[in-house]
Design an enzyme around this catalytic site. Structure first.
Site, PDB file in Angstrom:
ATOM      1  N   GLY A 210       0.833  -1.196   0.000  1.00 52.42           N
ATOM      2  CA  GLY A 210       0.000   0.000   0.000  1.00 52.42           C
ATOM      3  C   GLY A 210       0.865   1.242   0.000  1.00 52.42           C
ATOM      4  N   ASN A 386       1.838   5.779   5.473  1.00 46.37           N
ATOM      5  CA  ASN A 386       1.261   4.677   4.702  1.00 46.37           C
ATOM      6  C   ASN A 386      -0.249   4.625   4.940  1.00 46.37           C
ATOM      7  OD1 ASN A 386       1.455   3.704   7.424  1.00 46.37           O
ATOM      8  ND2 ASN A 386       1.140   1.643   6.612  1.00 46.37           N
ATOM      9  N   CYS A 388      -2.275   2.805   6.692  1.00 43.94           N
ATOM     10  CA  CYS A 388      -2.759   2.563   8.047  1.00 43.94           C
ATOM     11  C   CYS A 388      -2.162   3.506   9.076  1.00 43.94           C
ATOM     12  CB  CYS A 388      -2.479   1.119   8.445  1.00 43.94           C
ATOM     13  SG  CYS A 388      -3.128  -0.083   7.277  1.00 43.94           S
ATOM     14  N   GLU A 390       0.809   3.857  10.434  1.00 44.43           N
ATOM     15  CA  GLU A 390       1.838   3.513  11.405  1.00 44.43           C
ATOM     16  C   GLU A 390       3.241   3.820  10.892  1.00 44.43           C
ATOM     17  OE1 GLU A 390       1.345  -0.465   9.227  1.00 44.43           O
ATOM     18  OE2 GLU A 390       0.183   1.314   9.716  1.00 44.43           O
TER      19      GLU A 390
END
Length: 758
Positions: A210, A386, A388, A390
Site C-alpha cells: 500500500g 502509509n 494505516c 503507522e
C-alpha cells in the site's frame, strides 16, 4: 556464501537445536479447505492443506485463501501447481532470508545462517511472529521454485556498488515491503507527476503493498495553469487515483488496493477534501435506498468515489493555536504562496469532526509532533504516512513490517512474560527485515535509492488486548498501560540494539552521518522516556533491582537495553533510521490466531466471523478462561460463564460476574472503554515507537459530533501522531456489526483497507 568469519552476526538458538530438523518439533495435520471465488458465491476447488495441529480453522483458511502461491510450484509428479502446505510457504521465505543474509555478509558462519533459518521457521510455525503480507505473497518464489516472472518496471539497488538497476524479473528481487510513501509533483505527465504516481502505485498494489501520498504540492482549482486556464484541482486527481486503486486486486487476492491520501490544513481545497467522502457516502445512501447493494463490491459503492483510500488532514500546532484562540486560518496558493482565503479555524475543525462523524474520514495527523520525532530531519520533513498510518517517514521511502504475537510470550500457567525470548525474537525479526531491504525491488529509482539509504524497519507487536485481559486487567487501567509501555520500550530498544550491532559489521545507513545529530537526539528522547517509566515504578513502590511485578522487571530490562543502545550507537551508528511501528495486523493476526489486533482492545467477547469464502464461524476470545482463573473464579463458575456467553451473549455473561471484575471484559464495541482510555493507551506506548500507532477509536452510533471533536483534541493534547475514528453504523457498507446478542459480526475487509500491513 559471502560469510565473514569473526565479523558477522552470531545467532543464538533459543527455540531450536543444532542438528535437529526444525519441522520435527511440530505435529502436522491435513485439512480440507474450499477455495472460493472472490465473491464467496461459488467453490472453485477444494484442496488439502497441511498445517501444525494447533492452528485454528480461521488461520488455515487465511493461509489457503491469501498466502498460498497458486501456480508455478513444482509438484511431486513433475507438473506445476500451487502450494498446499504451510511448510512450503515458511520454507521459501526463511530460505530467501537465509540466502540473502549469507550472500551479503550478515552471518559469521554457515552454522549461524542455519540457526537463523531454524529460529525464523520455528517462530512462524508456532505463530509467535509473522511478517507483513507482501512477504507471504512474494518472498522466496525465486529461491525455492525458480519463479521469476516478467519485469514490471521495478528497480533495485546493488548492495555492493550502491547503483540503481532496472529489475529484469518480478521475483528475483521481490517486493517484501508493505508500506510506501510516495511523493507527487505539481505536474501532469512527467516523471514524479500525477499520472506517474498512479503508475508507481499500480506496481505496489499488484504485489500486495500500500502507499500514502501528501497531495499538498498540487495547485488548487482556484489557481491558473501555464496555458492560462484554471487547474482542475486536487480532488479531481484524487478521484482518478481512487478509481485506479479500486481496479487492482492487492497482491492478486480478494482485497482491493489500499492507499492513504493526505492534504495539509492550509491547502486551498482543504474544505472540499474534508467533505469528499462524507458527500460520497450521501450519494451511496441514495443508491442503496433505491435498491442497489450496500456491499463494497455492490453497485452503490462502485459508483461513488473515495472508497479505496483512507483520508487524513495534516494539522500543525500553529493551526491548533489558531483554534484555541478562535482566530482565522490562512489557505495558501501552491503556485504563488499568496493567501487565497481566510477561514475561521473553528469552522475547519468542526467540519473535520462532522465529516469523520458521518463516515469515518478524514482522520487527523499532527504534523508538528511527527516531525519533532524525525530521526532524519536534516534530509527533510515527514509529510505523509502509509495507508494505516503507522509508518511515517520521508517521501519516497518504504518499510517492511513484522509483528510479534504477545500471547505466545506469556506462560500459560504462571502468566509470566518471557522477556529473554521476546528480546531474542525482536533481534531475529530486525535481521529478517534488514536483509529484506538488501534484496528488495521498488517502484521507481528514487524510491529504491532512498529506501536503501534509510533502511526503515517496522518491528511491532499484536494481541496486546488479549494479554491484558488474560492478566486480569482492564484495558483502561494503569497496570495495562504500564505493561504496554514496558513491552514497547523493550521492543524498540532490542531492535535499535540489533541495528547498532548490524552497523558494527555492515555499516550504518548511508544517510546516517548527515542525520547523526537528530538520530542520537531521538535515541536520547526514547531513553529519557524509559527512565521516566523506571522512576514511576520506583515511586509506586516497585523495587527496581528486585522486581515485585513482571511490569517492573520488563521496564528494568528495557532500561538496561537502552543504555546499551546509546553506548553502541555512539560508537557504530545505526543500520536503520527507524525500527518499530504498531500496525493493525488484521490478516496476519488471524493467521497467528490472535484474539485482538495491534494495540486494540477486544472488539467483542463473542464474534461471528464471515470468511471470504462465504462460511461463518462463531469465535470467543480464548483469553477469557485464563482471565477468569486469574480473577479466582472456580471451574464451575467459568463453565457457567462460557455457557451464558455462547447462548445469551456477552452482556448476560459479564453481568453474572462480580461488579469489580466487569471492566476486565469491557470491549470497544459495547462502549465499555471510554475514548480517553483508547487514547491514553496510545499515549503510553507512543514515546517508545519509532514510527506511529495504527488505531481507530470506535464510537457507538449515538455518539455526537462534539464527542468526535473532543477525541481529536485530546489526541493532540496527549502528543499522539495521528488518530482515526469510526462511529458504529455510519457507513452502509460497514463490515463490523453487532447482533442482538452483542456478537460482533465481521469479515476480512476491516473498516479501513490495511491488508498490506497484515
Amino acid at each position: 556464501m559471502s560469510l565473514v568469519p569473526d565479523k558477522g552476526l552470531r545467532i543464538e538458538r533459543r527455540f531450536t537445536r543444532a542438528g535437529t530438523d526444525v519441522y520435527s518439533a511440530f505435529e502436522f495435520v491435513k485439512r480440507k479447505i474450499d477455495i472460493r471465488a472472490a465473491t464467496g458465491d461459488s467453490v472453485k476447488e477444494q484442496i488439502v492443506v497441511e498445517v501444525p495441529v494447533g492452528w485454528s480453522a480461521t488461520a488455515v483458511e487465511i493461509l489457503a485463501q491469501k498466502y498460498f502461491r497458486k501456480t508455478g510450484v513444482p509438484q511431486a509428479d513433475g507438473s506445476f501447481g500451487g502450494e498446499t502446505s504451510v511448510r512450503q510457504v515458511v520454507h521459501r521465505m526463511a530460505l530467501a532470508w537465509r540466502s540473502w543474509g549469507a550472500r551479503y555478509g550478515y552471518f559469521r558462519s554457515a552454522e549461524t545462517a542455519e540457526a537463523f533459518y531454524d529460529e525464523s521457521v520455528y517462530m512462524l510455525l508456532s505463530q509467535m511472529a509473522a511478517p507483513n503480507s507482501p512477504q507471504w505473497f512474494n518472498t522466496g518464489l525465486f529461491e525455492a521454485y525458480g519463479i521469476a516472472g516478467p519485469p514490471q518496471g521495478h528497480w533495485y539497488v546493488d548492495p555492493n556498488s550502491g547503483e540503481v538497476h532496472s529489475a529484469t524479473s518480478a521475483y528475483e528481487h521481490p517486493q517484501p515491503h508493505a508500506c510506501f510513501i510516495l511523493s507527487v509533483k505539481d505536474d501532469l505527465v512527467n516523471p514524479g507527476g500525477i499520472m506517474d504516481l498512479i503508475l508507481r502505485e499500480a506496481r505496489l498494489f499488484k504485489y500486495g503493498s500500500g502507499s500514502g501520498t501528501n497531495y499538498s504540492a498540487l495547485r488548487s482549482d482556484r489557481e491558473k495553469l501555464s496555458g492560462g486556464g484554471f487547474s482542475s484541482g486536487v480532488l479531481s486527481f484524487l478521484k482518478v487515483g481512487d478509481a485506479a486503486a479500486g481496479a487492482v486486486r492487492s497482491g492478486g487476492t480478494t482485497r482491493r488496493a489500499a492507499k492513504m491520501v493526505q492534504l495539509d490544513i492550509d491547502h486551498p481545497e482543504i474544505r472540499q477534501f474534508i467533505r469528499w467522502k462524507a458527500a460520497e457516502e450521501e450519494k451511496a445512501a441514495v443508491l442503496v435506498n433505491a435498491g442497489y447493494s450496500a456491499t463494497m463490491e455492490g453497485e452503490a459503492y462502485r459508483t461513488v468515489s473515495g472508497q479505496y483510500s483512507n483520508n487524513s488532514v495534516r494539522i500543525t500546532d500553529e493551526f491548533m493555536n489558531a483554534l484555541r484562540n478562535n482566530t482565522t486560518w490562512s489557505l495558501i496558493a501552491r503556485t504563488s504562496g499568496e493567501v487565497i482565503e481566510e477561514v475561521n479555524a473553528r469552522l475547519l475543525w468542526d467540519e473535520i469532526a462532522d465529516a469523520a462523524w458521518s463516515c469515518g474520514d478524514p482522520g487527523v495527523q499532527f504534523d508538528t509532533v511527527i516531525n519533532n520525532w524525525n530521526t532524519c530531519a536534516a534530509d527533510g520533513r515527514i509529510r505523509a504516512s502509509n495507508p494505516c498510518a503507522e509508518y511515517m517517514f520521508l517521501d519516497d521511502t518504504a518499510c517492511n513490517l513484522a509483528s510479534l504475537n504477545l500471547a505466545r510470550f506469556v506462560n500459560a500457567m504462571t502468566g509470566n512474560f518471557d522477556i529473554e525470548s521476546f528480546v531474542h525474537a525482536c533481534r531475529i525479526w530486525s535481521i529478517v527485515l534488514d536483509v529484506s531491504v538488501q534484496a528488495a525491488q521498488y517502484p521507481s529509482p528514487e524510491v529504491a535509492l532512498r529506501s536503501f539509504s534509510y533502511r526503515t524497519l517496522g518491528v511491532g507487536f499484536t494481541n496486546l488486548g488479549a494479554v491484558i485481559m488474560r492478566n486480569g486487567w482492564a484495558y483502561d487501567s494503569d497496570p495495562a498501560r504500564k505493561f504496554a509501555a514496558a513491552v514497547a520500550a523493550l521492543l524498540t530498544g532490542a531492535a535499535y540494539r540489533t541495528s547498532a550491532e548490524m552497523a558494527q559489521f555492515l555499516g550504518p545507513f548511508s544517510r546516517y552521518e548527515a542525520n547523526k545529530i537528530d538520530m542520537l537526539r531521538i535515541i536520547g528522547l526514547h531513553q529519557y522516556h524509559v527512565r521516566k517509566e523506571v522512576q514511576s515504578a520506583i515511586n509506586s513502590g516497585e523495587n527496581r533491582t528486585k522486581a515485585v511485578t513482571p511490569i517492573a522487571t520488563i521496564i528494568k530490562k528495557a532500561e538496561d537495553v537502552w543504555d546499551e543502545v546509546m553506548a553502541a550507537g555512539i560508537i557504530h551508528g545505526f543500520r536503520n533510521a527507524q525500527v518499530s511501528v504498531i500496525a493493525p495486523t488484521g490478516t496476519i493476526g488471524l493467521l497467528m490466531d490472535c484474539d485482538t489486533t495491534g494495540i486494540e482492545p477486544e472488539y467483542a467477547l463473542l464474534k461471528i466471523k464471515k470468511m471470504v469464502e462465504g462460511a461463518t464461524r462463531q469465535l470467543y476470545n480464548r483469553q477469557v478462561v485464563s482471565a477468569l482463573r486469574v480473577l479466582n473464579y472456580t471451574p464451575d463458575q467459568i463453565d457457567a460463564f462460557i455457557t451464558l456467553l455462547l447462548n445469551e451473549g456477552a452482556q448476560k455473561a459479564v453481568g453474572s460476574l462480580h461488579e469489580k471484575d466487569s471492566a476486565v471484559f469491557a470491549c470497544s464495541s459495547d462502549g465499555g472503554i471510554a475514548v480517553a482510555g483508547h487514547l491514553q493507551m496510545m499515549a503510553a506506548v507512543q514515546p517508545f515507537i519509532s514510527g506511529a500507532i495504527s488505531k481507530t477509536v470506535n464510537f457507538p452510533n449515538t455518539a455526537s459530533r462534539q464527542e468526535v471533536a473532543s477525541c481529536f483534541l485530546l489526541a493532540w493534547q496527549l502528543g499522539l501522531k495521528s488518530i482515526t475514528v469510526y462511529r458504529n453504523g455510519s457507513k452502509l457498507s460497514q463490515p463490523l456489526l453487532e447482533s442482538s446478542k452483542h456478537q460482533a459480526v465481521e469479515n476480512q475487509e476491516g473498516v479501513f483497507n490495511c491488508q498490506e500491513c497484515g
